[in-house]
Design an enzyme around this catalytic site. Sequence first.
Site, short mmCIF file in Angstrom:
data_model
loop_
_atom_site.label_atom_id
_atom_site.label_comp_id
_atom_site.label_asym_id
_atom_site.label_seq_id
_atom_site.Cartn_x
_atom_site.Cartn_y
_atom_site.Cartn_z
N GLY A 1 0.82 -1.21 0.00
CA GLY A 1 0.00 0.00 0.00
C GLY A 1 0.85 1.26 0.00
N SER B 1 -5.84 7.43 11.94
CA SER B 1 -5.96 8.51 10.96
C SER B 1 -6.55 9.72 11.65
CB SER B 1 -6.89 8.03 9.84
OG SER B 1 -7.36 9.13 9.10
N SER B 2 -6.33 10.89 11.08
CA SER B 2 -6.83 12.13 11.72
C SER B 2 -8.36 12.20 11.71
CB SER B 2 -6.25 13.35 10.99
OG SER B 2 -6.60 13.30 9.61
N CYS B 3 -9.01 11.31 10.97
CA CYS B 3 -10.49 11.36 10.95
C CYS B 3 -11.08 10.81 12.24
CB CYS B 3 -11.03 10.58 9.76
SG CYS B 3 -10.79 8.83 9.92
N TYR C 1 -15.34 4.14 9.25
CA TYR C 1 -13.88 3.94 9.25
C TYR C 1 -13.26 4.54 10.51
CZ TYR C 1 -9.16 5.15 7.47
OH TYR C 1 -7.82 5.33 7.29
N LYS D 1 -11.09 2.82 13.58
CA LYS D 1 -9.74 3.27 13.95
C LYS D 1 -9.68 3.65 15.43
CE LYS D 1 -7.48 2.67 10.18
NZ LYS D 1 -6.36 1.72 10.14
N HIS E 1 -8.23 9.53 -2.68
CA HIS E 1 -8.30 10.75 -1.87
C HIS E 1 -8.17 11.96 -2.78
CE1 HIS E 1 -6.97 8.35 1.89
NE2 HIS E 1 -8.27 8.50 1.87
N1 LIG Z 1 -3.75 7.34 2.75
C1 LIG Z 1 -3.90 8.27 3.68
O1 LIG Z 1 -4.08 9.48 3.38
C2 LIG Z 1 -3.88 7.89 5.15
C3 LIG Z 1 -4.00 8.94 6.08
C4 LIG Z 1 -3.95 8.62 7.43
C5 LIG Z 1 -3.81 7.31 7.84
N2 LIG Z 1 -3.70 6.33 6.91
C6 LIG Z 1 -3.58 4.96 7.43
O2 LIG Z 1 -2.47 4.32 6.88
C7 LIG Z 1 -2.75 2.91 6.76
C8 LIG Z 1 -2.42 2.47 5.36
O3 LIG Z 1 -3.19 3.24 4.46
P1 LIG Z 1 -2.76 3.36 2.90
O4 LIG Z 1 -3.14 4.70 2.45
O5 LIG Z 1 -1.37 2.86 2.72
O6 LIG Z 1 -3.81 2.32 2.25
P2 LIG Z 1 -3.62 1.42 0.95
O7 LIG Z 1 -2.68 2.07 0.01
O8 LIG Z 1 -4.99 1.08 0.51
O9 LIG Z 1 -2.89 0.11 1.55
C9 LIG Z 1 -3.56 -0.78 2.37
C10 LIG Z 1 -2.92 -2.14 2.19
O10 LIG Z 1 -3.59 -3.05 3.06
C11 LIG Z 1 -3.80 -4.26 2.35
N3 LIG Z 1 -4.98 -4.95 2.88
C12 LIG Z 1 -6.25 -4.49 2.94
N4 LIG Z 1 -7.07 -5.43 3.46
C13 LIG Z 1 -6.28 -6.51 3.72
C14 LIG Z 1 -6.53 -7.80 4.24
N5 LIG Z 1 -7.76 -8.19 4.62
N6 LIG Z 1 -5.48 -8.67 4.36
C15 LIG Z 1 -4.24 -8.29 3.96
N7 LIG Z 1 -3.92 -7.07 3.46
C16 LIG Z 1 -4.94 -6.20 3.34
C17 LIG Z 1 -4.06 -3.82 0.91
O11 LIG Z 1 -3.79 -4.88 0.03
P3 LIG Z 1 -4.73 -5.00 -1.28
O12 LIG Z 1 -4.61 -3.68 -1.99
O13 LIG Z 1 -4.11 -6.14 -2.03
O14 LIG Z 1 -6.10 -5.26 -0.76
C18 LIG Z 1 -3.05 -2.67 0.75
O15 LIG Z 1 -1.80 -3.16 0.31
C19 LIG Z 1 -4.21 2.71 7.13
O16 LIG Z 1 -4.31 2.21 8.44
C20 LIG Z 1 -4.78 4.09 7.05
O17 LIG Z 1 -5.77 4.27 7.99
C21 LIG Z 1 -3.72 6.57 5.58
#
Ligand SMILES: NC(=O)c1ccc[n+]([C@@H]2O[C@H](COP(=O)([O-])OP(=O)(O)OC[C@H]3O[C@@H](n4cnc5c(N)ncnc54)[C@H](OP(=O)(O)O)[C@@H]3O)[C@@H](O)[C@H]2O)c1
Length: 313
Positions: A14, A108-110, A137, A141, A180
């Site tokens: 991710g 997350s900040s949400c 969501y 969290k 996003h």
């Molecule tokens: N993106 C943001 O702006 C943001 C902001 C604040 C916090 N965060 C936090 O950062 C963390 C990562 O977010 P991200 O943006 O990196 O999301 P992402 O790009 O969607 O990555 C999430 C990863 O988790 C894997 N995943 C999902 N469900 C799964 C399951 N059941 N078993 C195994 N793997 C699974 C996905 O694999 P697949 O794609 O193969 O399903 C993907 O590789 C999250 O906890 C999120 O809350 C993100």
Amino acid sequence: MNKDARVFVAGHRGLVGSAIVRRLQGAGFNHLLLRTHAELNLRDAAAVDRFFAAERVDYVFLAAAKVGGIRANDAYPADFLRDNLQIQTHVIDAAWRNGVQKLLFLGSSCIYPKLAPQPIREESLLTGPLEPTNEWYAIAKIAGLKLCQAYRRQHGFNAIAAMPTNLYGPGDNFSLLDSHVLPALLRRFHEAKANGAPEVVVWGSGTPRREFLHVDDLAGALLFLMERYADESPVNVGWGEDLTIRELATMVARVVGYAGRLSFDPSKPDGTPRKLLDISRLQGLGWRPQIRLEEGLWQTYAWFLENQASLRS
Ligand SMILES: NC(=O)c1ccc[n+]([C@@H]2O[C@H](COP(=O)([O-])OP(=O)(O)OC[C@H]3O[C@@H](n4cnc5c(N)ncnc54)[C@H](OP(=O)(O)O)[C@@H]3O)[C@@H](O)[C@H]2O)c1
């Protein structure tokens, strides 16, 4: 952390997980445990148990989650709540039962109230109603953060929780359906330029203020916390400044080189009016972000151009 430590990065493909892998490999960690979603479905409790029992994991970065923009949260509330509750509960519980030394949970900040005083301090958690468009969501969290606190209190498990602001960078989700705002704008301005479109219409009024942090800065902060922080209080991770969606759209248009008109559609939801994190706790520990937004946008657009053929759809 010992460079030979066995480090599980959940969600390593991710946006956040891949940045953590880059940072750990760059820092000389040579025993990373990585499993794709297909190899290890973290919603399958028995499979998670077998993995931790077999792999003798020392550290866990829990960056796996079901993540998406306003439209996806609106369309799949049950999946966002169920999937994230299952993923975090299975990993935190199995990590503790199999002797993991330390786990870092990503929220997350949400999680903070929609109208929390700005900038948002960690103490404002659970002091008011959440933003309705992504409450499912957010509730998951908050439960994850509370799980970390509860396992620390009841079992002395060294689980910590980081609350990042909006992230962007290489490996982001650029799909127009559930990405996003920042990656969606980059893609839309790019396509408008390619198609010679005279105008780009942006969702909402353009007035909400948002903060953005480059995911490589986040990865640096997470390694910093894993090595130096051990407390039940969550830690905000951000840039410390915000801008309006109109300013962001203008900056993206400049980076992409789009010269057409920019307009806004106020009939679409704006979401929270402002969401700027107070990062004084993390700064107090000695961490500072490095990558300015415009510089990070140039780098992310270059990654987008190089990877157009393999982008997540
Ligand atoms: N993106 C943001 O702006 C943001 C902001 C604040 C916090 N965060 C936090 O950062 C963390 C990562 O977010 P991200 O943006 O990196 O999301 P992402 O790009 O969607 O990555 C999430 C990863 O988790 C894997 N995943 C999902 N469900 C799964 C399951 N059941 N078993 C195994 N793997 C699974 C996905 O694999 P697949 O794609 O193969 O399903 C993907 O590789 C999250 O906890 C999120 O809350 C993100």
